[in-house]
Design an enzyme around this catalytic site. Structure first.
Site, PDB file in Angstrom:
ATOM      1  N   TYR B  27       0.822  -1.216   0.000  1.00 35.96           N
ATOM      2  CA  TYR B  27       0.000   0.000   0.000  1.00 35.96           C
ATOM      3  C   TYR B  27       0.857   1.267   0.000  1.00 35.96           C
ATOM      4  CZ  TYR B  27      -3.423   3.263   2.244  1.00 35.96           C
ATOM      5  OH  TYR B  27      -4.234   4.311   2.587  1.00 35.96           O
ATOM      6  N   ASP B  47      10.407  -6.996  -3.321  1.00 27.31           N
ATOM      7  CA  ASP B  47       9.221  -7.477  -2.605  1.00 27.31           C
ATOM      8  C   ASP B  47       9.093  -8.987  -2.835  1.00 27.31           C
ATOM      9  OD1 ASP B  47       6.413  -7.907  -1.672  1.00 27.31           O
ATOM     10  OD2 ASP B  47       6.322  -5.705  -1.693  1.00 27.31           O
ATOM     11  N   ASP B  90      12.692 -12.627  -0.865  1.00 22.57           N
ATOM     12  CA  ASP B  90      12.485 -12.416   0.561  1.00 22.57           C
ATOM     13  C   ASP B  90      13.756 -11.813   1.157  1.00 22.57           C
ATOM     14  OD1 ASP B  90      12.160 -12.665   3.320  1.00 22.57           O
ATOM     15  OD2 ASP B  90      11.160 -14.612   3.161  1.00 22.57           O
ATOM     16  N   ARG B 116       2.775  -6.195   8.476  1.00 26.74           N
ATOM     17  CA  ARG B 116       2.439  -4.935   9.132  1.00 26.74           C
ATOM     18  C   ARG B 116       1.073  -4.889   9.806  1.00 26.74           C
ATOM     19  NH1 ARG B 116      -2.117  -3.198   7.735  1.00 26.74           N
ATOM     20  NH2 ARG B 116      -2.594  -2.632   5.589  1.00 26.74           N
ATOM     21  N   ASN B 134      10.190 -12.415  10.646  1.00 24.33           N
ATOM     22  CA  ASN B 134      10.217 -11.746   9.340  1.00 24.33           C
ATOM     23  C   ASN B 134      10.700 -10.299   9.466  1.00 24.33           C
ATOM     24  OD1 ASN B 134       9.378 -11.689   6.410  1.00 24.33           O
ATOM     25  ND2 ASN B 134       8.009 -10.074   7.180  1.00 24.33           N
ATOM     26  N   THR B 160       6.243   2.756  13.461  1.00 23.25           N
ATOM     27  CA  THR B 160       4.840   3.123  13.663  1.00 23.25           C
ATOM     28  C   THR B 160       4.683   3.939  14.945  1.00 23.25           C
ATOM     29  OG1 THR B 160       2.770   2.171  14.533  1.00 23.25           O
ATOM     30  CG2 THR B 160       4.623   0.692  14.307  1.00 23.25           C
ATOM     31  N   SER B 195       1.169  -5.145  20.490  1.00 26.04           N
ATOM     32  CA  SER B 195       0.880  -6.350  19.709  1.00 26.04           C
ATOM     33  C   SER B 195       2.239  -6.893  19.284  1.00 26.04           C
ATOM     34  CB  SER B 195       0.041  -6.045  18.466  1.00 26.04           C
ATOM     35  OG  SER B 195       0.844  -5.431  17.466  1.00 26.04           O
ATOM     36  N   TYR B 197       3.177  -7.429  16.399  1.00 26.26           N
ATOM     37  CA  TYR B 197       3.612  -6.584  15.280  1.00 26.26           C
ATOM     38  C   TYR B 197       4.250  -5.291  15.776  1.00 26.26           C
ATOM     39  CZ  TYR B 197       3.026  -2.551  12.268  1.00 26.26           C
ATOM     40  OH  TYR B 197       3.239  -1.367  11.620  1.00 26.26           O
ATOM     41  N   HIS B 198       3.561  -4.555  16.621  1.00 28.96           N
ATOM     42  CA  HIS B 198       4.124  -3.293  17.096  1.00 28.96           C
ATOM     43  C   HIS B 198       5.446  -3.532  17.812  1.00 28.96           C
ATOM     44  CE1 HIS B 198      -0.155  -1.900  16.624  1.00 28.96           C
ATOM     45  NE2 HIS B 198       0.479  -0.862  16.120  1.00 28.96           N
ATOM     46  N   LYS B 201       8.458  -3.709  15.624  1.00 26.60           N
ATOM     47  CA  LYS B 201       8.958  -2.394  15.202  1.00 26.60           C
ATOM     48  C   LYS B 201       9.860  -1.789  16.273  1.00 26.60           C
ATOM     49  CE  LYS B 201       6.612  -1.697  11.304  1.00 26.60           C
ATOM     50  NZ  LYS B 201       7.239  -1.426   9.999  1.00 26.60           N
ATOM     51  N   ALA B 254      -8.162   2.118  10.530  1.00 24.00           N
ATOM     52  CA  ALA B 254      -9.352   2.802  11.035  1.00 24.00           C
ATOM     53  C   ALA B 254     -10.156   3.608  10.007  1.00 24.00           C
ATOM     54  CB  ALA B 254      -8.995   3.661  12.231  1.00 24.00           C
ATOM     55  N   LEU B 255      -9.688   4.699   9.536  1.00 20.16           N
ATOM     56  CA  LEU B 255     -10.545   5.553   8.714  1.00 20.16           C
ATOM     57  C   LEU B 255     -10.950   4.866   7.398  1.00 20.16           C
ATOM     58  CD1 LEU B 255     -12.003   8.180   8.240  1.00 20.16           C
ATOM     59  CD2 LEU B 255      -9.839   9.229   7.582  1.00 20.16           C
ATOM     60  N   VAL B 343      -6.107  -5.270  23.446  1.00 17.87           N
ATOM     61  CA  VAL B 343      -5.878  -4.844  24.821  1.00 17.87           C
ATOM     62  C   VAL B 343      -5.217  -3.480  24.725  1.00 17.87           C
ATOM     63  CG1 VAL B 343      -4.662  -5.333  26.970  1.00 17.87           C
ATOM     64  CG2 VAL B 343      -5.645  -7.219  25.636  1.00 17.87           C
TER      65      VAL B 343
HETATM   66  N1  LIG Z   1      -0.662   1.269   6.369  1.00 21.54           N
HETATM   67  C1  LIG Z   1      -0.535   1.984   7.491  1.00 21.54           C
HETATM   68  O1  LIG Z   1      -1.481   2.632   7.953  1.00 21.54           O
HETATM   69  C2  LIG Z   1       0.797   2.023   8.197  1.00 21.54           C
HETATM   70  C3  LIG Z   1       0.870   2.781   9.380  1.00 21.54           C
HETATM   71  C4  LIG Z   1       2.078   2.841  10.060  1.00 21.54           C
HETATM   72  C5  LIG Z   1       3.176   2.170   9.573  1.00 21.54           C
HETATM   73  N2  LIG Z   1       3.089   1.436   8.424  1.00 21.54           N
HETATM   74  C6  LIG Z   1       4.287   0.731   7.968  1.00 21.54           C
HETATM   75  O2  LIG Z   1       4.541   0.986   6.615  1.00 21.54           O
HETATM   76  C7  LIG Z   1       5.045  -0.172   5.955  1.00 21.54           C
HETATM   77  C8  LIG Z   1       4.204  -0.491   4.751  1.00 21.54           C
HETATM   78  O3  LIG Z   1       2.860  -0.726   5.160  1.00 21.54           O
HETATM   79  P1  LIG Z   1       1.747  -1.085   4.106  1.00 21.54           P
HETATM   80  O4  LIG Z   1       0.448  -0.685   4.661  1.00 21.54           O
HETATM   81  O5  LIG Z   1       2.182  -0.602   2.788  1.00 21.54           O
HETATM   82  O6  LIG Z   1       1.847  -2.700   4.156  1.00 21.54           O
HETATM   83  P2  LIG Z   1       1.563  -3.774   2.987  1.00 21.54           P
HETATM   84  O7  LIG Z   1       1.284  -5.072   3.640  1.00 21.54           O
HETATM   85  O8  LIG Z   1       0.585  -3.235   2.012  1.00 21.54           O
HETATM   86  O9  LIG Z   1       3.003  -3.838   2.249  1.00 21.54           O
HETATM   87  C9  LIG Z   1       4.101  -4.471   2.803  1.00 21.54           C
HETATM   88  C10 LIG Z   1       4.866  -5.110   1.656  1.00 21.54           C
HETATM   89  O10 LIG Z   1       6.064  -5.721   2.176  1.00 21.54           O
HETATM   90  C11 LIG Z   1       6.233  -6.991   1.566  1.00 21.54           C
HETATM   91  N3  LIG Z   1       7.037  -7.824   2.470  1.00 21.54           N
HETATM   92  C12 LIG Z   1       6.735  -8.239   3.731  1.00 21.54           C
HETATM   93  N4  LIG Z   1       7.719  -9.005   4.220  1.00 21.54           N
HETATM   94  C13 LIG Z   1       8.684  -9.083   3.262  1.00 21.54           C
HETATM   95  C14 LIG Z   1       9.947  -9.748   3.197  1.00 21.54           C
HETATM   96  N5  LIG Z   1      10.421 -10.475   4.215  1.00 21.54           N
HETATM   97  N6  LIG Z   1      10.684  -9.631   2.057  1.00 21.54           N
HETATM   98  C15 LIG Z   1      10.209  -8.892   1.013  1.00 21.54           C
HETATM   99  N7  LIG Z   1       9.011  -8.246   1.039  1.00 21.54           N
HETATM  100  C16 LIG Z   1       8.263  -8.344   2.160  1.00 21.54           C
HETATM  101  C17 LIG Z   1       4.815  -7.499   1.344  1.00 21.54           C
HETATM  102  O11 LIG Z   1       4.755  -8.465   0.323  1.00 21.54           O
HETATM  103  C18 LIG Z   1       4.062  -6.218   0.983  1.00 21.54           C
HETATM  104  O12 LIG Z   1       4.033  -5.997  -0.408  1.00 21.54           O
HETATM  105  C19 LIG Z   1       5.046  -1.274   6.989  1.00 21.54           C
HETATM  106  O13 LIG Z   1       6.334  -1.430   7.519  1.00 21.54           O
HETATM  107  C20 LIG Z   1       4.085  -0.761   8.030  1.00 21.54           C
HETATM  108  O14 LIG Z   1       4.404  -1.266   9.301  1.00 21.54           O
HETATM  109  C21 LIG Z   1       1.913   1.360   7.728  1.00 21.54           C
END
Ligand SMILES: NC(=O)c1ccc[n+]([C@@H]2O[C@H](COP(=O)([O-])OP(=O)(O)OC[C@H]3O[C@@H](n4cnc5c(N)ncnc54)[C@H](O)[C@@H]3O)[C@@H](O)[C@H]2O)c1
Ligand SMILES: NC(=O)c1ccc[n+]([C@@H]2O[C@H](COP(=O)([O-])OP(=O)(O)OC[C@H]3O[C@@H](n4cnc5c(N)ncnc54)[C@H](O)[C@@H]3O)[C@@H](O)[C@H]2O)c1
Lengths: 409, 409
Positions: B27, B47, B90, B116, B134, B160, B195, B197-198, B201, B254-255, B343
């Site tokens: 995204y 990716d 990867d 994420r 990962n 984040t 979490s 995930y968090h 980070k 959220a939004l 939580v």
């Molecule tokens: N979307 C949000 O609101 C948001 C908010 C805060 C932080 N972030 C951070 O921004 C970054 C991108 O978020 P997003 O929403 O675009 O996520 P997303 O899931 O859309 O994109 C993440 C991409 O990373 C790739 N990926 C994951 N692990 C991999 C690996 N080991 N090797 C190669 N590729 C890998 C996935 O295939 C995916 O295309 C993340 O690190 C996320 O934590 C996003």
């Protein structure tokens, strides 16, 4: 004190009887397992023995000859009549770990079972990755096992004082109350770890704190200082119970290393300026602290942090103490400054709190002249086993590379 | 602005030209890759496409139809004449990552490539472990690759705002100056992630900070808020460039989720009391912030932290805004309170600083009525693609278990 057989009906944490010691074949773990067994806890050791493999691979050996874990446990049984259960396996393997939980049903888990050398974690990329993976995933598995199989079980986790780094303010026990822009909160004490190993401990602490909050895990994080000494009441009972004693540049820690260096006539290896100050404790206090933590468990949902050390010393102070002790025993001791292989402050403020374990009843064995004499004499006894090639540091924080480092004979 | 072909002779970080976007099929990553390519940076996407696999496995899909990464890049080339290089693999595989570094020779790496989703990391034990492994090992590999192959390369890492949790004091950008017992130091801001995930980070941030100090890595940690919106100048150019838009209970944020819920006539799902306040930003500001970070690199050895968001909202405030926008467009919007699967504090103080990116020149797209109208209209356009079964949260922080959770049709 606790007796066996009744664990099916034991419920609350008030009377923990069954203690699983993960990493129970290691330096702190072996001494602790025997100590707890001696105090009539039901003890099980869980260990993959991977530390013995590291020694083989790096061509290192304990100063003291150590028996196999099987012989150690058999000897303990024949001496005391007490059984220590043994589970050999890797806690990163959740199927194995589940088996140990369901078979042993611990009331407390003491978790020593990690790759615990900072230099090892800085040898090469694959060992850095191994260290973080082994430690972080192993601990995650322990948390999941407690949640799933023994939710009342108290986790006593070994952290390190090294997690805090050397901030220019007093180090508190896990938390600090901060007033900022007119508001106040008590927050986790900021961490500044300085090796991939130390970082893995910070990761663990953060993961554990979260599970206490989210799942109601009860946990005590023991931020341990540098441990010295080797003899405990139990390991002294028989030579087959003898503990390991690391003196090499990878696994050896400060004071223990200096004693061996003095014993073989090697100059004491002070890294850089030698002003690095840390907390230290006698291994007899390690076993005491762990017992105190077990006997006084954390509440459900509580993430309790104790700084586990008894005295602070700078490296230069330790070198001076060992020099004095050496002279008293009739052998001269020199000191050299070795270019610091680490990245760390060599002169800094250091004042770390350590009152919580004292409040629980810890009676410290402080580093007296006589203790140092006997530790020095102990190392002299084994000095023919020393491989002096292993004394100088061989791992550089700055030079770590991505190629696997192979070790020549 | 940067031009291609000269990267062999380009040295300093002052004119970064070649940007590797890890996670560039996601995204934020896709929008950023196109934006940078449009601004004449040489862009490579790295990716593994594992995110598309997660969607398949969980039976989820983007609100918007998204093309394959291959078609996306071909379309971009045919529209603009600009090439985006593609490396599929990867980053936990260091051999693969090395290959990408040596082939592309980046001046900057933007690292979006992580698992994420907080709920995903709380589905079951194996996904919790996967997430931390990962993210932490992938980032370690990136750090090692920079050290070994491109030591001047600037790491722009996505963190984040969730790393900070909800302390009862103002949230600063990465560091806080603490006066304690009469002494003062500036230390890493305490983190309280909620979490797996968090937490991953937080682990990343700690690992990166260490390598800046030990190896002189230059890094910017972008503690990003919740991103909303979907259209950017570049993705709007053609439907094959359309970005993903997650609305499900696992990956939706959220939004964005509220807009889809309103569009399909589903009640807005407020978790618990709805007082949870967080930082938010438009995806057009994500790409702008990343570009600003790249154009103004951190110094060698500097670990720079920016809070990347533009406005704070509580969940209840967002629900009210969407309700108002819905009414204006002629469809009634209801709100329900759903038992909180997480939580977290549902009512708390929240005041997070976010001036550093503004100082670098960020011109925020604030959440205006008209923006919300167009976002809502956008979701209405795709509403027939919505699978309403995916809207309610299905993952509970407290109920996570050790058995792999299988997903039924
Ligand atoms: N979307 C949000 O609101 C948001 C908010 C805060 C932080 N972030 C951070 O921004 C970054 C991108 O978020 P997003 O929403 O675009 O996520 P997303 O899931 O859309 O994109 C993440 C991409 O990373 C790739 N990926 C994951 N692990 C991999 C690996 N080991 N090797 C190669 N590729 C890998 C996935 O295939 C995916 O295309 C993340 O690190 C996320 O934590 C996003
Ligand atoms: N020795 C010190 O001075 C000191 C200081 C501070 C903290 N600590 C901490 O105390 C603990 C014990 O330290 P030690 O000096 O006894 O180390 P050690 O290396 O002697 O013992 C660790 C034991 O854990 C085992 N182990 C490692 N990974 C495992 C895994 N995945 N599964 C099962 N077993 C595993 C090893 O085989 C070894 O027997 C460590 O966590 C260490 O970080 C030690």
């Amino acid at each position: 004190q606790p007796s066996s057989g009744s664990h099916q009906t034991s419920t609350g944490p008030s009377e923990p009887k069954r203690v699983m010691v993960i990493g129970g074949d290691g330096y702190c773990g072996w001494a602790t397992a025997l100590h707890l067994s001696n105090k009539n806890y039901e003890v099980a050791i869980v260990d993959s023995l991977v530390r013995r493999l590291f020694d083989h691979q790096l061509g290192l050996d304990s100063l003291t000859p150590i028996s196999s874990i099987h012989n150690r446990i058999r000897r303990w049984k024949s001496l005391t009549g007490k059984t220590i259960q043994l589970f050999i396996g890797d806690i990163c393997d959740f199927e194995f770990l589940s088996e140990t939980f369901n078979s042993f049903e611990p009331d407390a888990v003491v978790h020593f079972g990690e790759q615990r050398s900072a230099p090892y974690s800085m040898i090469d990329r694959s060992r850095a990755v191994f260290t973080q993976n082994n430690n972080v995933i192993g601990t995650l598995n322990v948390l999941f096992a407690i949640k799933e199989f023994r939710e009342e079980c108290h986790l006593v986790k070994l952290g390190t004082m090294g997690e805090y780094g050397t901030p220019n303010i007093d180090i508190e026990e896990g938390y600090i109350t901060i007033t900022h822009n007119g508001r106040t909160d008590t927050l986790p004490y900021p961490k500044q770890a300085s090796s991939f190993y130390h970082l893995s401990k910070v990761h663990d602490s953060n993961n554990i704190a979260f599970t206490c909050k989210a799942w109601g895990i009860r946990a005590t994080d023991l931020n341990q200082g540098v441990v010295y000494g080797v003899r405990t009441d139990e390991t002294e009972m028989h030579e087959e119970l003898c503990n390991r004693f690391d003196y090499d540049g990878v696994f050896g820690t400060a004071l223990n290393r200096f004693c061996v260096q003095a014993a073989v006539g090697h100059a004491l290896t002070v890294y850089g300026k030698g002003g690095q100050t840390r907390g230290y404790l006698d291994i007899r206090d390690t076993v005491q602290c762990v017992e105190l933590a077990i006997a006084n468990p954390a509440q459900r949902g509580e993430f309790r942090v104790f700084n586990q050390f008894t005295e602070q010393f700078s490296v230069n102070e330790l070198a001076a103490l060992v020099t004095k002790a050496g002279e008293k025993l009739g052998f001269p001791v020199e000191t050299i400054s070795v270019p610091n292989p680490r990245v760390e402050a060599e002169e800094h403020y250091y004042n770390a709190k350590h009152t919580k374990l004292i409040e629980l009843g810890l009676q410290p064995h402080l580093l007296s002249d006589s203790l140092l004499d006997s530790l020095l004499n102990f190392t002299v006894k084994y000095k023919d086993r020393v491989d002096t090639k292993q004394i100088m540091p061989s791992v550089s924080w700055r030079k770590i590379g991505v190629k696997p480092k192979t070790i020549a004979a």
